[in-house]
Design an enzyme around this catalytic site. Structure first.
Site, PDB file in Angstrom:
ATOM      1  N   GLY A   8      40.224 -16.771 -57.643  1.00 56.69           N
ATOM      2  CA  GLY A   8      39.421 -17.926 -57.997  1.00 56.69           C
ATOM      3  C   GLY A   8      38.110 -17.500 -58.626  1.00 56.69           C
ATOM      4  N   LYS A  12      33.594 -22.315 -59.514  1.00 53.99           N
ATOM      5  CA  LYS A  12      32.185 -22.352 -59.125  1.00 53.99           C
ATOM      6  C   LYS A  12      31.881 -21.341 -58.028  1.00 53.99           C
ATOM      7  CE  LYS A  12      31.256 -27.168 -60.414  1.00 53.99           C
ATOM      8  NZ  LYS A  12      30.845 -28.516 -59.935  1.00 53.99           N
ATOM      9  N   MET A  13      32.723 -21.312 -56.997  1.00 50.11           N
ATOM     10  CA  MET A  13      32.482 -20.370 -55.914  1.00 50.11           C
ATOM     11  C   MET A  13      32.677 -18.943 -56.395  1.00 50.11           C
ATOM     12  SD  MET A  13      31.333 -22.011 -53.437  1.00 50.11           S
ATOM     13  CE  MET A  13      31.164 -20.482 -52.530  1.00 50.11           C
ATOM     14  N   ASN A 113      35.242 -23.292 -42.903  1.00 47.93           N
ATOM     15  CA  ASN A 113      33.870 -23.366 -43.407  1.00 47.93           C
ATOM     16  C   ASN A 113      33.234 -22.000 -43.227  1.00 47.93           C
ATOM     17  OD1 ASN A 113      30.869 -23.836 -43.412  1.00 47.93           O
ATOM     18  ND2 ASN A 113      31.528 -25.937 -43.774  1.00 47.93           N
ATOM     19  N   HIS A 144      30.712 -35.643 -48.437  1.00 45.83           N
ATOM     20  CA  HIS A 144      30.874 -34.671 -49.518  1.00 45.83           C
ATOM     21  C   HIS A 144      30.783 -35.365 -50.882  1.00 45.83           C
ATOM     22  CE1 HIS A 144      32.474 -32.112 -46.274  1.00 45.83           C
ATOM     23  NE2 HIS A 144      32.125 -31.105 -47.054  1.00 45.83           N
ATOM     24  N   HIS A 145      30.736 -34.551 -51.916  1.00 48.88           N
ATOM     25  CA  HIS A 145      30.631 -35.037 -53.292  1.00 48.88           C
ATOM     26  C   HIS A 145      31.881 -35.814 -53.705  1.00 48.88           C
ATOM     27  CE1 HIS A 145      33.393 -31.735 -54.371  1.00 48.88           C
ATOM     28  NE2 HIS A 145      32.684 -31.021 -53.504  1.00 48.88           N
ATOM     29  N   LYS A 148      35.564 -34.103 -54.323  1.00 48.27           N
ATOM     30  CA  LYS A 148      36.358 -33.480 -53.255  1.00 48.27           C
ATOM     31  C   LYS A 148      37.653 -34.261 -53.059  1.00 48.27           C
ATOM     32  CE  LYS A 148      36.046 -31.684 -48.527  1.00 48.27           C
ATOM     33  NZ  LYS A 148      36.488 -30.331 -48.929  1.00 48.27           N
ATOM     34  N   GLY A 154      38.084 -30.101 -44.124  1.00 49.07           N
ATOM     35  CA  GLY A 154      38.579 -29.081 -43.218  1.00 49.07           C
ATOM     36  C   GLY A 154      37.582 -28.768 -42.122  1.00 49.07           C
TER      37      GLY A 154
END
Length: 251
Positions: A8, A12-13, A113, A144-145, A148, A154
């Site tokens: 990934g 973004k991450m 998380n 959350h945004h 999502k 989770g």
């Protein structure tokens, strides 16, 4: 020096982790994996499939998609049991069972998380549930945004599972209270989802008793904190033996 394969890497991450690792001296990314490799501008090679990766590595970090779980586990096993740090959310019950089974012969780090603060909150919530007992009702609210996909988060389910593990008797998760025409059961944990704007992630655990309410809350200001947790977990997992690890090992 911990050598990392980043799955990934173009998301973004992935960009957060790439930047973070470039500023550290205890680890490096030796290869990336992403379907959209054209967007990759980092200094390491990137591939569209983990099976194409030939670089030697000490650990895998996955922030990609639930569908890639099986290929990642197979690759890790074929390479002699490389530790895998699984940060992707949205796994099905069958996939969770799959990674749990794999941990019997492979080192697997799995947390829904990667925030140290959230995992500290989890431990505090468990302590509160033990002390307060069934005299307090428990409700979880997560925000959350608007991009999502999964709901509840989770993390909310992770909190609920932790609370259920320390309660006496059977626990029921209540997701859709408006459809119920009855009083609240003592065995329930209510779980509520809010989606909107660019909220990174907010979680509350509410303990509601007679004439008093106790609230534990955590607010994530940036996704960068999840990158920090993932990289710390990767360095921690380098050289570890088979087993299922989580953030409690770092708290």
């Amino acid at each position: 020096m911990t050598r990392i394969i980043l799955c990934g890497c173009c998301g973004k991450m992935g960009h957060f982790i790439t930047q973070l690792v470039s500023e550290r001296t205890d680890c490096e990314i030796v290869a990336g994996v992403d379907l959209n490799v054209n967007a990759q501008t980092a200094s390491y090679p990137a591939y569209t499939s983990i099976d194409q990766v030939a670089e030697a590595a000490d650990v895998i970090i996955d922030f990609s998609h639930p569908s890639l779980l099986t290929p990642i586990l197979h690759y890790a096993a074929e390479k002699g049991g490389i530790p895998a740090v699984l940060c992707t959310t949205g796994y099905t019950a069958e996939q969770t069972a799959e990674l749990t089974k794999a941990s019997e012969t492979q080192p697997i780090f799995y947390s829904r998380n990667m925030s140290l603060g959230i995992n500290l909150m989890l431990e505090l919530a468990k302590k509160a549930a033990k002390v307060l007992g069934d005299q307090f009702d428990i409700e979880i609210v997560e925000k959350h945004h608007n991009q999502k996909i999964d709901a509840p988060s989770g993390t909310a389910l992770m909190l609920a599972d932790a609370l259920a593990s320390v309660r006496d008797g059977e626990t029921q998760y209540m997701y859709d209270r408006h459809a119920q025409r009855k009083k609240r059961e003592k065995s329930e944990i209510g779980i509520h989802s809010v989606r909107g704007g660019t909220i990174v992630g907010e979680h509350e655990v509410i303990f509601a008793g007679n004439n008093e309410v106790i609230t534990l809350s955590h607010s994530a200001q940036s996704k960068e904190l999840f990158a920090v947790g993932a990289v710390n977990a990767a360095v921690f997992m380098s050289g570890k033996g088979p087993g299922l690890y989580d953030m409690s090992a770092l708290v």
